[in-house]
Design an enzyme around this catalytic site. Structure first.
Site, PDB file in Angstrom:
ATOM      1  N   CYS A 298       1.155  -3.784 -18.774  1.00  0.00           N
ATOM      2  CA  CYS A 298       0.564  -2.888 -17.772  1.00  0.00           C
ATOM      3  C   CYS A 298       1.072  -3.183 -16.364  1.00  0.00           C
ATOM      4  O   CYS A 298       0.566  -2.625 -15.402  1.00  0.00           O
ATOM      5  CB  CYS A 298      -0.959  -2.938 -17.818  1.00  0.00           C
ATOM      6  SG  CYS A 298      -1.620  -4.560 -17.438  1.00  0.00           S
TER       7      CYS A 298
ATOM      8  N   ARG B  29       4.510 -12.387  -4.692  1.00  0.00           N
ATOM      9  CA  ARG B  29       4.826 -10.981  -4.965  1.00  0.00           C
ATOM     10  C   ARG B  29       4.686 -10.087  -3.742  1.00  0.00           C
ATOM     11  O   ARG B  29       5.133  -8.940  -3.740  1.00  0.00           O
ATOM     12  CB  ARG B  29       3.973 -10.450  -6.117  1.00  0.00           C
ATOM     13  CG  ARG B  29       2.509 -10.399  -5.809  1.00  0.00           C
ATOM     14  CD  ARG B  29       1.691 -10.029  -7.031  1.00  0.00           C
ATOM     15  NE  ARG B  29       1.416  -8.607  -7.110  1.00  0.00           N
ATOM     16  CZ  ARG B  29       0.547  -8.078  -7.968  1.00  0.00           C
ATOM     17  NH1 ARG B  29      -0.081  -8.849  -8.832  1.00  0.00           N
ATOM     18  NH2 ARG B  29       0.320  -6.793  -7.980  1.00  0.00           N
TER      19      ARG B  29
ATOM     20  N   GLU C 237      -0.635 -13.024 -17.722  1.00  0.00           N
ATOM     21  CA  GLU C 237       0.108 -12.962 -16.457  1.00  0.00           C
ATOM     22  C   GLU C 237       0.353 -14.359 -15.892  1.00  0.00           C
ATOM     23  O   GLU C 237       0.885 -14.520 -14.814  1.00  0.00           O
ATOM     24  CB  GLU C 237      -0.586 -12.034 -15.448  1.00  0.00           C
ATOM     25  CG  GLU C 237      -2.090 -12.168 -15.385  1.00  0.00           C
ATOM     26  CD  GLU C 237      -2.760 -11.104 -14.536  1.00  0.00           C
ATOM     27  OE1 GLU C 237      -2.089 -10.267 -13.927  1.00  0.00           O
ATOM     28  OE2 GLU C 237      -4.005 -11.126 -14.479  1.00  0.00           O
TER      29      GLU C 237
ATOM     30  N   ARG D 162      -8.120  -0.902 -12.745  1.00  0.00           N
ATOM     31  CA  ARG D 162      -8.307  -2.045 -11.845  1.00  0.00           C
ATOM     32  C   ARG D 162      -9.658  -1.876 -11.153  1.00  0.00           C
ATOM     33  O   ARG D 162      -9.731  -1.300 -10.062  1.00  0.00           O
ATOM     34  CB  ARG D 162      -7.196  -2.073 -10.792  1.00  0.00           C
ATOM     35  CG  ARG D 162      -5.798  -2.417 -11.322  1.00  0.00           C
ATOM     36  CD  ARG D 162      -4.791  -2.329 -10.191  1.00  0.00           C
ATOM     37  NE  ARG D 162      -3.553  -3.030 -10.463  1.00  0.00           N
ATOM     38  CZ  ARG D 162      -2.393  -2.411 -10.745  1.00  0.00           C
ATOM     39  NH1 ARG D 162      -2.335  -1.099 -10.811  1.00  0.00           N
ATOM     40  NH2 ARG D 162      -1.304  -3.117 -10.954  1.00  0.00           N
TER      41      ARG D 162
ATOM     42  N   ARG E 111     -10.242  -3.581 -16.789  1.00  0.00           N
ATOM     43  CA  ARG E 111     -10.074  -4.986 -16.426  1.00  0.00           C
ATOM     44  C   ARG E 111     -11.275  -5.404 -15.584  1.00  0.00           C
ATOM     45  O   ARG E 111     -11.608  -4.711 -14.601  1.00  0.00           O
ATOM     46  CB  ARG E 111      -8.787  -5.181 -15.625  1.00  0.00           C
ATOM     47  CG  ARG E 111      -8.625  -6.638 -15.200  1.00  0.00           C
ATOM     48  CD  ARG E 111      -7.312  -6.888 -14.556  1.00  0.00           C
ATOM     49  NE  ARG E 111      -7.227  -6.266 -13.241  1.00  0.00           N
ATOM     50  CZ  ARG E 111      -6.112  -6.212 -12.534  1.00  0.00           C
ATOM     51  NH1 ARG E 111      -4.993  -6.702 -13.030  1.00  0.00           N
ATOM     52  NH2 ARG E 111      -6.102  -5.650 -11.342  1.00  0.00           N
TER      53      ARG E 111
ATOM     54  N   ASN F  55       3.642  -8.062 -13.079  1.00  0.00           N
ATOM     55  CA  ASN F  55       3.720  -8.315 -11.628  1.00  0.00           C
ATOM     56  C   ASN F  55       3.387  -9.774 -11.347  1.00  0.00           C
ATOM     57  O   ASN F  55       4.132 -10.485 -10.670  1.00  0.00           O
ATOM     58  CB  ASN F  55       2.725  -7.427 -10.858  1.00  0.00           C
ATOM     59  CG  ASN F  55       2.886  -5.962 -11.178  1.00  0.00           C
ATOM     60  OD1 ASN F  55       3.941  -5.547 -11.620  1.00  0.00           O
ATOM     61  ND2 ASN F  55       1.846  -5.175 -10.963  1.00  0.00           N
ATOM     62  N   ASP F  56       2.252 -10.222 -11.884  1.00  0.00           N
ATOM     63  CA  ASP F  56       1.879 -11.617 -11.658  1.00  0.00           C
ATOM     64  C   ASP F  56       2.705 -12.554 -12.527  1.00  0.00           C
ATOM     65  O   ASP F  56       3.027 -13.668 -12.108  1.00  0.00           O
ATOM     66  CB  ASP F  56       0.379 -11.823 -11.912  1.00  0.00           C
ATOM     67  CG  ASP F  56      -0.441 -11.467 -10.686  1.00  0.00           C
ATOM     68  OD1 ASP F  56      -0.033 -11.847  -9.581  1.00  0.00           O
ATOM     69  OD2 ASP F  56      -1.475 -10.788 -10.827  1.00  0.00           O
TER      70      ASP F  56
ATOM     71  N   HIS G  57       0.821  -1.221   0.000  1.00  0.00           N
ATOM     72  CA  HIS G  57       0.000   0.000   0.000  1.00  0.00           C
ATOM     73  C   HIS G  57       0.847   1.259   0.000  1.00  0.00           C
ATOM     74  O   HIS G  57       0.521   2.243  -0.635  1.00  0.00           O
ATOM     75  CB  HIS G  57      -0.911   0.018   1.229  1.00  0.00           C
ATOM     76  CG  HIS G  57      -2.148  -0.780   1.031  1.00  0.00           C
ATOM     77  ND1 HIS G  57      -2.522  -1.786   1.884  1.00  0.00           N
ATOM     78  CD2 HIS G  57      -3.089  -0.725   0.082  1.00  0.00           C
ATOM     79  CE1 HIS G  57      -3.652  -2.313   1.457  1.00  0.00           C
ATOM     80  NE2 HIS G  57      -4.024  -1.692   0.367  1.00  0.00           N
TER      81      HIS G  57
HETATM   82  C1  PEP Z   1       0.029  -7.469 -13.018  1.00  0.00           C
HETATM   83  O1  PEP Z   1      -0.163  -8.549 -12.467  1.00  0.00           O
HETATM   84  O2  PEP Z   1       1.118  -7.152 -13.559  1.00  0.00           O
HETATM   85  C2  PEP Z   1      -1.035  -6.454 -13.078  1.00  0.00           C
HETATM   86  C3  PEP Z   1      -0.889  -5.382 -13.807  1.00  0.00           C
HETATM   87  O3  PEP Z   1      -2.154  -6.643 -12.332  1.00  0.00           O
HETATM   88  P1  PEP Z   1      -2.185  -6.507 -10.722  1.00  0.00           P
HETATM   89  O4  PEP Z   1      -0.922  -5.832 -10.289  1.00  0.00           O
HETATM   90  O5  PEP Z   1      -3.410  -5.740 -10.398  1.00  0.00           O
HETATM   91  O6  PEP Z   1      -2.270  -7.941 -10.301  1.00  0.00           O
HETATM   92 MG    MG Z   2      -2.140  -9.243 -12.009  1.00  0.00          MG
END
Ligand code: PEP
Ligand code: MG
Length: 561
Positions: free
Chosen positions: A486, A449, A415, A290, A326, A438-439, A188
């Site tokens: 993204c 993560r 992802e 999101r 999304r 990220n995922d 956060h």
């Molecule tokens: C990701 O997973 O890279 C992504 C953009 O979605 P989030 O961070 O919301 O999981």
């Molecule tokens: Mg994600």
């Protein structure tokens, strides 16, 4: 001692530089050692209840002073303070002979263990829970609440891990930068700091050893904090800041490489306030809205009308610019109370994202219907994508549903490694794809993560992750499907060159990162990006990939990075 030796290193999560005195966030208040048992447990329970209630009211009062995302986080934390289970647990400890402050601590500790066992989102809320506990202990003891002291001058706020309740109310004019020893790229603190444009470094080594009042230089791009830097260092920082500002001033308009290859530069947003702030900036639209961020504290499913209204508010400021929405990415680190399928052993590998939509198609249908209404009302260029797609069947199922609702543009997030490896099949019937690095990093490297300690494995420069980006781009090229990125990787100016070289045609990121990425693109041609991408793919390690690409980038840019 050289500046280098006085430099503490961490992860830069919000760009920009700052120089100022350290303010340390007070540690939580503890219950007195050997606190006497409550003479009347029932009366003590009333005291404890009042303490939790005053914490909840305080958090709600702060929520009233801030905007959307911050307000939601504070409201959700206030709900924790009013949790009946927490109060009941404290009551049991009072009955067992503990004093009021100790009983609060015991109850909170039990909940912390449960939250940690649940993992994902719950584990990340442990900081909020501890914060609620510490505030309640302070309230029951009648001492001031822990947290950020009132700032008398612009300062660098240093903490173990700043609770959202604290981050949300920070005064931008007095907080020069945030430095934490804990936290992670997606905590956060990182999200809120980037949203507010406050330079921030998380996972900073020996951060808590920084002496109060000492002057430090914080670099949110490099992820460094330098204690009492020499005059030359500060002057250099100022020059670098100025060079960066004037370089960025000359960078505007749509994203393109030096030879004119277009790369759309888009914003990641989570609510109406983000949409309004992003729309006022020089960017080409939204690459990731999101939607689940809107409903994190909702206890019941938002109605069709409620959703249509809020989506229209998000779309309207962008006029004809694209908005990639999304659908709800609920589950794992972002559970929604109204879409809860029950506890899971491994929530990140469980029924989350599109898998949850498949089990609750009613939720997806209402959302798609609301998106269609808001699209018609605003005339916006809305494109809808699904989170956590793993197979071609899932992609096809989603695309059909999107089109049935009269929404013409359907895409998927890539992802999950399976989707990347099989992208030529997964993307066959899709209008676009967006890689969530990220995922994708989490699942490729089998590294949670939310674990700051695994940040090296989670680095999107990991060659295995880049291979999967390349595989997705190859699938996109074979099927004629545009591929964007993204995840956080899109906002790294050097990595952006690699992504473009691999074939990515849009980059979506925190708006504060766009000017630097735009500048980096404008100084490299597409063949140069392709050469840099080949260098990255040829490296054995993430560190080598970054270093070697830095050597290939034009000097003017590497100076600014
Ligand atoms: C990701 O997973 O890279 C992504 C953009 O979605 P989030 O961070 O919301 O999981
Ligand atoms: Mg994600």
């Amino acid at each position: 001692m050289a500046d280098e030796e006085r430099t503490h290193r961490g992860i830069g999560v919000s760009p920009g530089c700052a120089y100022g005195p350290v303010v340390l966030v007070s540690p939580p208040v503890r219950a007195p050692e050997g606190e006497a048992a409550a003479a009347d447990p029932q009366q003590a329970l009333t005291q404890v209840k009042a303490a939790f209630e005053s914490v909840a009211r305080d958090l709600e009062e702060r929520a009233g002073r801030v905007e959307d995302t911050a307000a939601e986080i504070l409201t959700a934390t206030a709900l924790m303070a009013r949790d009946k289970g927490l109060l009941k647990a404290a009551g049991t400890h009072l009955d067992e002979g503990e004093g009021p402050a100790t009983a609060i601590e015991s109850a909170v500790s039990e909940f912390v263990v449960q939250f940690e066992a649940l993992g994902g989102y719950f584990a990340e809320r442990v900081a909020d829970l501890r914060d609620v506990g510490a505030r309640a202990v302070a309230a029951v003891l009648g001492v001031p609440a822990p947290g950020v002291p009132d700032l008398a001058e612009p300062s660098v706020v240093v903490a173990q891990d700043l609770a959202p309740a604290e981050t949300a109310v920070l005064d931008r004019t007095l907080v020069l930068a945030i430095v934490t020893s804990g936290g992670g790229r997606t905590s956060h603190t990182a999200i809120l700091a980037a949203q507010r444009g406050i330079p921030a470094v998380v996972q900073c080594d020996r951060a808590l050893e920084l002496p109060v009042g000492a002057l430090v230089a914080v670099d949110g791009d490099l992820g460094t904090v330098t204690l009492e830097p020499g005059e030359a260092f500060v002057a250099d920082l100022a020059v670098r800041n100025e060079r960066r500002t004037s370089a960025l001033d000359g960078s505007f308009g749509p994203g393109r490489t030096s030879d004119g290859h277009a790369v759309a530069l888009l914003a990641n947003i989570g609510d109406v306030a983000d949409a309004e702030a992003a729309a006022a900036q020089d960017l080409e639209g939204v690459g990731l809205f999101r939607t689940e961020f809107l409903f994190l504290s909702a206890t019941s499913a938002p109605t069709l009308d409620e959703q249509a209204e809020v989506y229209a508010q998000v779309f309207a400021p962008f006029g004809r610019r694209r908005v990639v929405v999304r659908t709800l990415d609920a589950g794992a680190d972002k559970p929604l109370a109204f879409a809860d399928l029950g506890p899971e052993e491994n929530p990140a590998l469980g029924r989350r994202g599109l898998r949850l939509s498949a089990e609750r198609p009613d939720l997806l249908d209402v959302q798609l219907q609301a998106l269609a209404i808001a699209t018609r009302e605003t005339g916006a260029d809305v494109r809808v994508m699904a989170p956590m797609v793993a197979t071609a069947e899932e992609a096809d199922w989603f695309a059909r549903r999107v089109r049935e609702h009269g929404l013409p543009t359907a895409g998927v997030m890539v992802e999950v490694p399976a989707a990347a490896l099989r992208s030529r099949h997964v993307l066959a019937d899709m209008d676009f794809a967006s890689i969530g690095t990220n995922d994708l990093s989490q699942y490729t490297m089998a590294a949670d993560r939310m674990q700051g300690a695994l940040s090296e494995l989670l680095d999107p420069w990991q060659p295995a992750v880049l291979d999967l980006v390349a595989a997705t781009c190859a699938g996109g090229a074979a099927t004629g499907t545009p591929v964007g990125v993204c995840g956080e990787a899109a906002g790294d100016p050097l990595l952006a060159l690699v992504l473009v070289g691999l074939g990515v045609s849009s980059l979506s990121m925190a708006p504060s990162r766009i000017p630097m990425v735009r500048l980096a693109l404008s100084r490299h041609s597409l063949p140069e990006c392709q050469r840099i991408a080949t260098v990255a793919l040829g490296a054995r390690t993430a560190a080598a990939a970054r270093t070697r690409c830095l050597e290939q980038a034009v000097v003017e840019i590497t100076d600014l990075l």
